[in-house]
Scaffold this motif. Structure first.
Motif, PDB file in Angstrom:
ATOM      1  N   LYS A 122       4.826  -7.718   5.117  1.00 46.96           N
ATOM      2  CA  LYS A 122       5.692  -7.965   3.968  1.00 46.96           C
ATOM      3  C   LYS A 122       6.828  -8.931   4.291  1.00 46.96           C
ATOM      4  O   LYS A 122       7.995  -8.673   4.015  1.00 46.96           O
ATOM      5  CB  LYS A 122       6.211  -6.640   3.404  1.00 46.96           C
TER       6      LYS A 122
ATOM      7  N   TRP B 134       2.139  -6.016  13.405  1.00 53.19           N
ATOM      8  CA  TRP B 134       1.072  -5.909  12.417  1.00 53.19           C
ATOM      9  C   TRP B 134       0.505  -7.271  12.016  1.00 53.19           C
ATOM     10  O   TRP B 134      -0.614  -7.354  11.523  1.00 53.19           O
ATOM     11  CB  TRP B 134       1.559  -5.152  11.188  1.00 53.19           C
TER      12      TRP B 134
ATOM     13  N   ASN C 170       4.467  -1.616   1.235  1.00 50.01           N
ATOM     14  CA  ASN C 170       4.189  -2.387   2.456  1.00 50.01           C
ATOM     15  C   ASN C 170       3.327  -3.618   2.186  1.00 50.01           C
ATOM     16  O   ASN C 170       2.588  -4.068   3.057  1.00 50.01           O
ATOM     17  CB  ASN C 170       3.556  -1.493   3.530  1.00 50.01           C
TER      18      ASN C 170
ATOM     19  N   GLN D   6      -0.271   0.836   1.042  1.00 51.19           N
ATOM     20  CA  GLN D   6       0.371   1.970   0.371  1.00 51.19           C
ATOM     21  C   GLN D   6       0.699   1.606  -1.065  1.00 51.19           C
ATOM     22  O   GLN D   6       1.037   0.459  -1.364  1.00 51.19           O
ATOM     23  CB  GLN D   6       1.675   2.349   1.072  1.00 51.19           C
TER      24      GLN D   6
ATOM     25  N   LEU E 176       9.148  -5.855   7.176  1.00 48.45           N
ATOM     26  CA  LEU E 176       9.092  -4.493   7.693  1.00 48.45           C
ATOM     27  C   LEU E 176       9.407  -4.518   9.195  1.00 48.45           C
ATOM     28  O   LEU E 176       9.132  -5.512   9.876  1.00 48.45           O
ATOM     29  CB  LEU E 176       7.714  -3.898   7.441  1.00 48.45           C
TER      30      LEU E 176
ATOM     31  N   ARG F 154       1.525  -4.302   5.716  1.00 45.62           N
ATOM     32  CA  ARG F 154       2.386  -3.786   6.782  1.00 45.62           C
ATOM     33  C   ARG F 154       3.242  -4.857   7.457  1.00 45.62           C
ATOM     34  O   ARG F 154       3.853  -4.598   8.490  1.00 45.62           O
ATOM     35  CB  ARG F 154       1.593  -2.998   7.818  1.00 45.62           C
TER      36      ARG F 154
ATOM     37  N   ALA G  34       6.673  -5.686  11.577  1.00 42.42           N
ATOM     38  CA  ALA G  34       5.861  -6.748  10.976  1.00 42.42           C
ATOM     39  C   ALA G  34       5.210  -7.655  12.014  1.00 42.42           C
ATOM     40  O   ALA G  34       4.028  -8.010  11.877  1.00 42.42           O
ATOM     41  CB  ALA G  34       6.701  -7.582  10.016  1.00 42.42           C
TER      42      ALA G  34
END
Length: 119
Positions: free
Chosen positions: A13, A95, A31, A106, A89, A11, A92
């Protein structure tokens, strides 16, 4: 020996590591990134580029990171090569501080399509 992308990447990346890889060993999922162990030459150039310390040499994986060795190998066969860095992302940074993110990965389900695959 190969390097392994671990849970910290999920999540986030960040792709700073990708542009450093001289053999284009990175693959991109929805992700998460992985390193193809068949292509990694153990140069270590990507390790310092990861802002969340998600890349670990195979021989330094902790017990809770061991599953990522097989996961990188499996997903590298299913996901497309990534050769240029792009923006992480959108959330990011938030996360990056979260632990225990394996459930959020995912595209690791059997039969899951690659991010650019047409349905």
């Amino acid at each position: 020996m190969t390097h392994v992308v671990t849970e910290a990447c999920i999540r986030c990346k960040y792709t700073d590591c990708v542009s450093m890889c001289p053999v284009d060993a990175f693959r991109e999922g929805p992700n998460f990134l992985v390193i193809d162990p068949q292509e990694c030459i153990d140069c270590t150039l990507c390790v310092a580029e990861c802002p969340v310390d998600a890349i670990v040499p195979e021989d330094q994986l902790s017990d809770d990171q061991r599953e990522y060795l097989a996961l990188n190998a499996t997903l590298a066969k299913a996901w497309p090569r990534i050769v240029e860095a792009h923006a992480p992302l959108p959330d990011a940074d938030a996360w990056a501080k979260v632990g225990d993110k394996r459930a959020w990965l995912q595209g690791a389900e059997p039969g899951a399509a690659a991010p650019d695959a047409k349905a």
